[in-house]
Design a protein around this motif. Structure first.
Motif, PDB file in Angstrom:
ATOM      1  N   ASP A  20      45.616  36.500  44.822  1.00 47.63           N
ATOM      2  CA  ASP A  20      46.416  37.584  45.377  1.00 47.63           C
ATOM      3  C   ASP A  20      47.473  38.059  44.385  1.00 47.63           C
ATOM      4  O   ASP A  20      47.768  39.253  44.299  1.00 47.63           O
TER       5      ASP A  20
ATOM      6  N   ARG B 280      45.805  40.170  41.647  1.00 52.30           N
ATOM      7  CA  ARG B 280      45.552  41.538  42.105  1.00 52.30           C
ATOM      8  C   ARG B 280      46.819  42.386  42.045  1.00 52.30           C
ATOM      9  O   ARG B 280      46.778  43.561  41.685  1.00 52.30           O
ATOM     10  N   ARG B 281      47.945  41.792  42.398  1.00 50.26           N
ATOM     11  CA  ARG B 281      49.209  42.532  42.337  1.00 50.26           C
ATOM     12  C   ARG B 281      49.531  42.926  40.893  1.00 50.26           C
ATOM     13  O   ARG B 281      49.985  44.037  40.631  1.00 50.26           O
TER      14      ARG B 281
ATOM     15  N   ALA C 173      46.978  45.656  39.747  1.00 49.96           N
ATOM     16  CA  ALA C 173      47.343  46.978  40.268  1.00 49.96           C
ATOM     17  C   ALA C 173      48.544  47.538  39.519  1.00 49.96           C
ATOM     18  O   ALA C 173      48.578  48.730  39.162  1.00 49.96           O
TER      19      ALA C 173
ATOM     20  N   GLU D  53      39.206  37.157  35.018  1.00 48.11           N
ATOM     21  CA  GLU D  53      38.736  38.015  36.106  1.00 48.11           C
ATOM     22  C   GLU D  53      38.749  39.476  35.665  1.00 48.11           C
ATOM     23  O   GLU D  53      39.581  39.884  34.842  1.00 48.11           O
TER      24      GLU D  53
ATOM     25  N   TYR E 249      38.663  43.464  37.349  1.00 46.86           N
ATOM     26  CA  TYR E 249      38.811  44.243  38.570  1.00 46.86           C
ATOM     27  C   TYR E 249      38.587  45.722  38.270  1.00 46.86           C
ATOM     28  O   TYR E 249      39.415  46.352  37.603  1.00 46.86           O
TER      29      TYR E 249
ATOM     30  N   VAL F  99      39.109  49.363  39.163  1.00 48.13           N
ATOM     31  CA  VAL F  99      40.102  49.991  40.029  1.00 48.13           C
ATOM     32  C   VAL F  99      40.084  51.502  39.833  1.00 48.13           C
ATOM     33  O   VAL F  99      39.656  52.014  38.793  1.00 48.13           O
TER      34      VAL F  99
ATOM     35  N   PHE G  34      40.769  48.905  44.747  1.00 49.82           N
ATOM     36  CA  PHE G  34      39.875  47.964  44.080  1.00 49.82           C
ATOM     37  C   PHE G  34      38.427  48.235  44.494  1.00 49.82           C
ATOM     38  O   PHE G  34      38.160  48.964  45.457  1.00 49.82           O
TER      39      PHE G  34
END
Length: 681
Positions: A477, A480-481, A484, A522, A524, A526, A539
């Motif tokens: 989590d 992801r923050r 972003a 990882e 992502y 986006v 995402f």
């Protein structure tokens, strides 16, 4: 009241004393060595006197030089800070003979309690529980081994005049007792000019809790609650807090009353600290008394509103304590993180050099203390404070001659959870460049579940980081923050880059919305959709995070709001992305177009150079001893050499069985990080 005081110390504690003296309208005199000619405490004081070469044993702890500075400036009193001469009875006697006030306890109390062996005997005579051990002085290494075996391993080998983790070793067997005795003896002689050693049982899984006492010369004495100091590395405190998450009111009162009784028994007057080891059943055992101001005193000041330095000055001036025990109430919770010039990724070895960037978080609260006098009842929820006690500045140099502590970062809030969260944000906001430092490790501790729960002992670091600190793997989590946030930041940077006068007929090149953010293994995909208030980052799985910030390209600190929660990132630019540091993690974040990400996945990884057959110097320092010669066969764990840095001896050992092919360094050689000390076949 005194008109002028001299501070017989350096660094952050000298600056701390100067702040209170200035508040009280008292002029200050700083002393300094060659290395400290441009130090912050020298700049802050009203006067400054040079007292000698850089090594402390040629300047700061030479009594005659300090006394000469006192005579030259006409100082009426001396505050010794901590370390150096703070617990040296010869210094206190010299001041007394000169008619100069010592801002500390009477000589008799220093002699009785400042010496660990004498203090333990006095505690035993007073009926205080003490840790099993041999109080007599240990003559040589073989006697140390014999006594250690009789007490039973593990044992603690300690310098009688020690403090701050200097001259202390834990031994688990005969070999370690033999080596530890000699290293402790050498460190004690170098740091304190006193090489006496004693041995006591090392109590496994204890909590280190200490009581702050304050006494005057008129028979009055009080205690100001406790400090939890269990987060330690090599017997050196790293994180402290007040109050302790472990004590109940009954135990707190019992420890406090016993501490004050002990202080009265030795005629104590000034601020002092009685240290205890507390077991899991809240049984407590006297450890030692520090007859000086403690490094961690700010957390006590934050929860009581009492300026301990001011009280020390007033007691030394003959005033009666204006506070009674009933006046002391503990409000809220305070945390202190010690920022050290130690590289956590290299086994916490000392780091020296110039601070190319030093930007502490903004302090919150007027003056050096948090004003709690206006509060009624409980501390107000939602209120926080930040305090940073430091003795350095941007552009200044961290020297090899002194303790590696750079600053003490403190936070306060209404409860422990809020104080920890305030510390997390403050640590993320603290910018330090140019040297290795332990900020990432401090952040990691603040997020560790055992620390957050308060389930800690002095073995916390050894148990939770048995292989050292290798950085932090952030949970999904948090990744992801950050993904972003960096995607939104990258879009801003790309727009800025395309706004070049005359380019594309003065029209902005279109900046795409689709990116691939790669970090911590990882990736992502986006899509970034921006508006005037921020950006929405969607995402690949459909989840969306809202990012708002006033960050602009070039800023090295980004304060963001991600879905209504704060996030602070330290930012560095790299090709196709950023170097991001947050919450103890150091991340390489690549932000690429989908096609660039596809091609990057095909690139081979660069392999690191093979140094497995070399012993590299892990820190800048001096070779004290070389234990082997060319042609020797060494075994795993065997001592190869000893390197001294920042007053600490570090024994370097063989990682595996090997034969020494070449020795490149000799005793007395000064080495830099990664210099090759020896090579193996």
């Amino acid at each position: 009241m005194f008109k002028k005081i001299l501070i017989a110390n350096r660094g952050e504690i000298a600056c701390r004393v100067i702040k209170t003296a200035r508040k009280m309208g008292i002029a200050t005199v700083a002393i300094h060595s060659d290395a400290d000619a441009q130090a912050l405490h020298v700049q802050m004081a009203d006067e400054a006197v040079h007292i000698g070469p850089s090594p402390a044993n040629e300047s700061y702890i030479v009594i005659d030089r300090v006394m000469d500075a006192i005579r030259r400036t006409g100082a009426e009193a001396v505050h010794p800070g901590y370390g150096f001469l703070s617990e040296n009875p010869r210094f206190a006697k010299a001041l007394e003979a000169e008619g100069v006030a010592f801002i500390g306890p009477p000589v008799g109390a220093i002699e009785a309690m400042g010496d660990k062996i004498t203090s333990k005997k006095l505690a035993q005579e007073a009926g205080v529980n003490t840790v099993p051990g041999v109080m007599g002085l240990i003559e040589d290494a073989e006697e140390a081994v014999k006594i250690s075996g009789e007490i039973g391993y593990p044992v603690m080998i300690k310098a009688s005049a020690g403090g701050g983790g200097k001259g202390m070793r834990i031994a688990w067997n005969d070999e370690e007792a033999r080596e530890g005795f000699q290293s402790s003896k050498n460190e004690a002689a170098s740091s304190f000019g006193d090489d006496r050693i004693f041995i006591e049982k090392f109590v496994t899984q204890p909590r280190h809790i200490e009581i702050q006492v304050l006494c005057d010369n008129h028979g009055n004495g009080i205690y100001l609650g406790e400090r939890e100091c269990s987060i330690q590395r090599r017997n050196q405190k790293v994180i402290e807090e007040a109050p302790s998450p472990f004590l109940d009111e009954e135990t707190r009162r019992a420890m406090g009353e016993q501490a004050v009784a002990l202080a009265h028994a030795v005629g104590y007057a000034s601020a002092g600290t009685v240290e205890f080891i507390v077991d899991g059943d809240r049984n407590f055992y006297f450890l030692e008394m520090n007859t000086r101001l403690q490094v961690e005193h700010p957390v006590t000041e934050l929860i009581t509103g009492v300026d301990l330095v001011e009280q020390m000055i007033r007691v030394a001036a003959g005033e009666t304590l204006a506070l009674s025990q009933g006046d002391i109430t503990l409000k809220g919770w305070a945390m202190e993180s010690r920022l050290y010039a130690e590289d956590p990724y290299r086994g916490f070895l000392p780091s020296i050099g110039r601070l190319t960037r030093y930007r502490p978080p903004q302090e919150i609260a007027a003056g050096p203390l948090l004003d709690t006098a206006k509060w009624q009842g409980e501390a107000p929820a939602g209120e926080t404070a930040v305090r940073n006690d430091t003795g350095v500045y941007e552009g200044g140099e961290i020297s090899m001659y002194y303790d590696p502590m750079i600053a003490k970062l403190c936070t306060w809030a209404a409860d422990r959870g809020a104080a920890i969260e305030a510390m997390r944000v403050a640590l993320d906001s603290f910018e330090v460049e140019g040297i290795g430092h332990n900020l990432p490790f401090l952040s990691a501790v603040m997020d560790h579940p055992k620390f957050v729960s308060g389930d800690i002992t002095t073995a916390f670091i050894a148990e939770e980081y048995p292989d050292g600190f290798n950085g932090v793997d952030l949970p999904g989590d948090v990744l992801r923050r950050i993904a972003a946030s960096t995607a939104a930041m990258h879009r801003v940077a790309e727009i800025r880059r395309t706004r070049i006068s005359g380019r594309m007929d003065n029209h902005e090149r279109h900046v795409g919305e689709d990116w691939v953010v790669s970090l911590q293994g990882e990736s992502y995909p986006v899509t970034v959709s921006a508006d005037r208030e921020g950006a929405s980052v969607r995402f690949g799985d459909g989840a969306t995070l809202r990012v708002a910030s006033d960050w602009t390209p070039g800023d090295q600190l980004a304060r963001l709001d991600v879905d209504g929660r704060p996030l602070v990132l330290k930012v560095g630019k790299i090709t196709q992305g950023f170097r991001i540091r947050s919450r103890g993690a150091d991340l390489k974040v690549n932000i690429r177009t989908p096609r660039q990400a596809e091609l990057a996945a095909l690139m081979p990884e660069k392999l690191a150079a093979d140094t497995s057959k070399m012993l590299l110097c892990p820190m800048p320092g001096m070779i004290v001893k070389v234990n082997v010669a060319e042609g020797d066969e060494v075994q795993e764990g065997q001592a190869l050499c000893t390197v001294e840095a920042m007053k600490m001896e570090n024994i370097l050992r063989a990682e595996r069985k090997a034969t020494v092919a070449k020795v490149n360094a000799a005793p007395g050689d000064s080495l830099a990080v990664d210099d090759v000390i020896m090579e193996f076949e």
